[in-house]
Design a protein around this motif. Structure first.
Motif, PDB file in Angstrom:
ATOM      1  N   TYR A 190      -5.493   2.975  -8.337  1.00 24.21           N
ATOM      2  CA  TYR A 190      -4.929   4.291  -7.926  1.00 24.21           C
ATOM      3  C   TYR A 190      -5.821   4.499  -6.784  1.00 24.21           C
ATOM      4  CZ  TYR A 190      -3.293   5.950 -12.797  1.00 24.21           C
ATOM      5  OH  TYR A 190      -2.461   5.610 -13.877  1.00 24.21           O
ATOM      6  N   SER A 294      -0.918   1.323  -2.231  1.00 21.34           N
ATOM      7  CA  SER A 294      -0.863   2.573  -2.532  1.00 21.34           C
ATOM      8  C   SER A 294      -0.728   1.266  -4.428  1.00 21.34           C
ATOM      9  CB  SER A 294       0.398   3.052  -2.454  1.00 21.34           C
ATOM     10  OG  SER A 294       1.419   2.201  -3.077  1.00 21.34           O
ATOM     11  N   ARG A 295      -0.392   2.972  -4.954  1.00 25.29           N
ATOM     12  CA  ARG A 295      -0.521   2.262  -6.644  1.00 25.29           C
ATOM     13  C   ARG A 295       1.577   1.980  -6.846  1.00 25.29           C
ATOM     14  NH1 ARG A 295      -1.802   3.160 -11.842  1.00 25.29           N
ATOM     15  NH2 ARG A 295      -0.169   3.691 -13.150  1.00 25.29           N
ATOM     16  N   LYS A 296       2.647   2.093  -5.859  1.00 25.03           N
ATOM     17  CA  LYS A 296       3.474   1.607  -6.284  1.00 25.03           C
ATOM     18  C   LYS A 296       3.898   0.525  -5.105  1.00 25.03           C
ATOM     19  CE  LYS A 296       8.521   2.696  -5.311  1.00 25.03           C
ATOM     20  NZ  LYS A 296       9.414   3.990  -4.770  1.00 25.03           N
ATOM     21  N   ALA A 314       0.978  10.846  -3.764  1.00 32.99           N
ATOM     22  CA  ALA A 314       1.176   9.577  -3.829  1.00 32.99           C
ATOM     23  C   ALA A 314       0.962   8.722  -4.924  1.00 32.99           C
ATOM     24  CB  ALA A 314       1.466   8.777  -2.440  1.00 32.99           C
ATOM     25  N   ASP A 315      -0.523   8.637  -5.048  1.00 30.37           N
ATOM     26  CA  ASP A 315      -0.246   7.516  -6.374  1.00 30.37           C
ATOM     27  C   ASP A 315       0.017   8.289  -7.734  1.00 30.37           C
ATOM     28  OD1 ASP A 315      -0.998   5.517  -5.284  1.00 30.37           O
ATOM     29  OD2 ASP A 315      -3.445   5.794  -5.608  1.00 30.37           O
ATOM     30  N   THR A 318       3.650   8.317  -8.306  1.00 36.33           N
ATOM     31  CA  THR A 318       4.435   6.905  -8.175  1.00 36.33           C
ATOM     32  C   THR A 318       3.791   6.637 -10.408  1.00 36.33           C
ATOM     33  OG1 THR A 318       3.605   5.804  -6.599  1.00 36.33           O
ATOM     34  CG2 THR A 318       3.438   4.252  -8.396  1.00 36.33           C
ATOM     35  N   SER A 321       6.606   9.108 -11.732  1.00 38.41           N
ATOM     36  CA  SER A 321       7.651   7.712 -12.443  1.00 38.41           C
ATOM     37  C   SER A 321       7.838   7.007 -13.480  1.00 38.41           C
ATOM     38  CB  SER A 321       7.541   7.481 -11.227  1.00 38.41           C
ATOM     39  OG  SER A 321       8.126   8.413  -9.855  1.00 38.41           O
ATOM     40  N   ASN A 393       0.870   7.182   7.663  1.00 33.33           N
ATOM     41  CA  ASN A 393       0.835   8.709   6.649  1.00 33.33           C
ATOM     42  C   ASN A 393       1.029   9.929   7.743  1.00 33.33           C
ATOM     43  OD1 ASN A 393      -2.011   8.581   8.142  1.00 33.33           O
ATOM     44  ND2 ASN A 393      -2.675   9.418   6.370  1.00 33.33           N
ATOM     45  N   GLN A 411       8.985   8.127  -0.591  1.00 31.38           N
ATOM     46  CA  GLN A 411       8.789   6.990  -0.995  1.00 31.38           C
ATOM     47  C   GLN A 411       8.589   5.935  -2.076  1.00 31.38           C
ATOM     48  OE1 GLN A 411      11.579   5.732   1.173  1.00 31.38           O
ATOM     49  NE2 GLN A 411      11.266   7.655   2.193  1.00 31.38           N
ATOM     50  N   PHE A 412       8.123   7.244  -2.766  1.00 39.48           N
ATOM     51  CA  PHE A 412       7.268   7.361  -3.893  1.00 39.48           C
ATOM     52  C   PHE A 412       7.603   7.753  -5.681  1.00 39.48           C
ATOM     53  CE2 PHE A 412       4.608   6.296  -0.439  1.00 39.48           C
ATOM     54  CZ  PHE A 412       3.326   5.458  -1.072  1.00 39.48           C
ATOM     55  N   SER A 414      10.619   7.608  -8.661  1.00 40.40           N
ATOM     56  CA  SER A 414      11.864   7.277  -9.017  1.00 40.40           C
ATOM     57  C   SER A 414      12.301   8.326 -10.127  1.00 40.40           C
ATOM     58  CB  SER A 414      11.144   5.680  -9.016  1.00 40.40           C
ATOM     59  OG  SER A 414      10.203   5.544 -10.578  1.00 40.40           O
TER      60      SER A 414
END
Length: 456
Positions: A190, A294-296, A314-315, A318, A321, A393, A411-412, A414
């Motif tokens: 993270y 990032s996590r992704k 965002a983390d 991700t 998702s 960012n 973008q993060f 799914s």
């Protein structure tokens, strides 16, 4: 029962609600001399107008209250905000659903008095036997708890207190709670949560709650939990920083919604994810020009350290998702641009799912909890491109700030279906109440979930 409601009141003051149109159409007095009293005091049913009518013993027996055009279903808050302690009942509803009347009443009767020596005694609304009192009470309790979280000073509502709140919620409902704290955020992947929170004395953390049967539909909630936002090295002005205890308002909304889901025992497999951190300034604060992992796996160049909420969220998105939820909803106090566009009360909604949008907007109309759909305009992703990383960012266009923030978050994600709320979680003095935390879009989303996943 919620403290501003009652189901047993041997003596009540009757409250008569009228829009201007309904009052103008009255052919008979609802109580003795009502129209003559109203005329003498200039009451026409206009928004916020009120007439207090004493009975033979000198005590208040009836109240006329105006709803204006009847568009604001929380308008009753202006009345309950100024009424003394006592029991009241609705004698005429002005065309409003009782659930909206109750929500408005609780909204106005709320006081944040945890730091006051003298505690408020709220006026109590009689809930008729024909109404679902437990449901109304649960909703009012959740909104009050949300507002308490937002109103609590950052010194007493840091990442560890948010963690404790979620742990207590989990214990109460038999949910599983886990957290990744401090430098373990790096080991557990993270990295952006860690980067944003590493300069603070209070360790950042990623808190997870899981409840329900594994085979049930997966519903995940994410909340931005920035417990205080200085702006980081891109430091805010004094005025801009003054109410930044509210920057964990997204987490407060996600926690409140999770509590409603579990209290009602909706048949879902619920997961709650909260990134909790303080965006502080110290020698190891993250900097403009830094590039974060990032996590992704996407890299993010930092253009502005005051655009930190989207990083921790965002983390979280991700991680959420990764479970492939059927529905993913996040709440975040993300941008000032959303306030410029829609003001404090309208909750901006972003989603690509047409059915989800229709369901939320229908619930918004039904509950009177205002939500406005905003465009996820993919071409604006160009504003979020970095020459040295996958993303930046904070877009440099100076326009469409709420949209570009939502596009960044997209973008993060799914998940099959995702909705993002860019809320303020605050309300300037209104309805006779002081400034303070507010629920924005919560009741609309809750009503949508109740219909989509009805309790059995």
């Amino acid at each position: 029962m919620h403290k501003s409601f009652t189901s047993d009141a041997p003596q009540t003051v009757r409250v008569w609600l009228y829009t201007g149109t309904l009052f103008g159409a009255l052919e008979n007095d609802p109580f003795p001399n009502a129209r003559a009293i109203a005329e003498a005091q200039g009451f026409t049913g206009g928004a916020g107008q009120s007439v207090i009518v004493p009975g033979p013993d000198g005590r208040t027996s009836d109240i006329l209250y105006g709803l204006g055009a009847g568009r604001d279903q929380l308008a009753l808050a202006a009345l309950s905000a100024k009424l003394p302690a006592g029991d009241y009942e609705i004698a005429a509803d002005g065309g409003y659903p009782f659930a909206s009347i109750a929500a408005g009443w609780a909204d106005g009767a709320y006081r944040f008095d945890g730091y006051r020596t003298e505690k408020a005694a709220p006026p109590r609304l009689l809930i008729p036997a024909s109404e679902d009192a437990p449901r109304l009470s649960r909703e009012a309790d959740a909104v009050s708890a949300l507002r308490d979280l937002v109103n609590t000073p950052a010194a007493d509502m840091g990442p560890e207190q948010i963690h404790a709140r979620i742990s207590a919620l989990g214990e109460r409902h038999g949910a599983r709670v886990a957290a990744v704290v401090g430098d373990a955020l790096i080991d557990e992947n993270y990295p952006m949560v860690h980067a944003v929170g590493r300069a603070a004395v209070k360790a950042p953390r990623f808190v997870m709650l899981e409840w329900g049967k594994p085979g049930a539909p997966k519903v995940s909630l994410c909340g931005k939990g920035i417990t205080f936002d200085t702006g980081g090295l891109n430091i805010k002005t004094g005025d801009g920083m003054r109410i930044m205890k509210k920057d964990m308002g997204g987490a407060a909304h996600a926690i409140a919604l999770a509590e409603l889901v579990m209290e009602a025992r909706l048949p879902v497999h619920l997961r709650l994810f909260v990134s909790a951190a303080e965006n502080a300034i110290a020698g190891d604060a993250f900097r403009p020009g830094d590039i974060l992992q990032s996590r992704k796996g996407l890299t993010v160049e930092i253009d502005n350290t005051d655009a930190e909420g989207r990083l921790v969220l965002a983390d979280a998105l991700t991680r959420a998702s990764e479970d492939q939820p059927e529905l993913l909803i996040d709440f975040a106090t993300l941008t000032g641009a959303a306030r410029v566009a829609l003001g404090p009360d309208l909750a901006p909604l972003y989603t690509d799912d047409e059915q989800l949008a229709a369901d939320i907007l229908a619930a918004s109309e039904e509950t009177g909890d205002p939500v406005w759909r905003m465009p996820l305009w993919d071409p604006y992703l160009a504003y979020m491109q970095s020459p040295v990383a996958d993303l930046v960012n904070s877009g440099g266009a100076g326009m469409a700030g709420s949209i570009t923030a939502a596009i960044f978050l997209k973008q993060f994600v799914s998940a099959k279906s995702w909705a993002h709320f860019d809320i303020w979680a605050w309300r300037k003095a209104k309805y006779g109440r002081p400034d303070g935390g507010a629920a924005c879009g919560l009741r609309a989303v809750w009503a949508m979930l109740e219909k989509r996943y009805p309790a059995v």
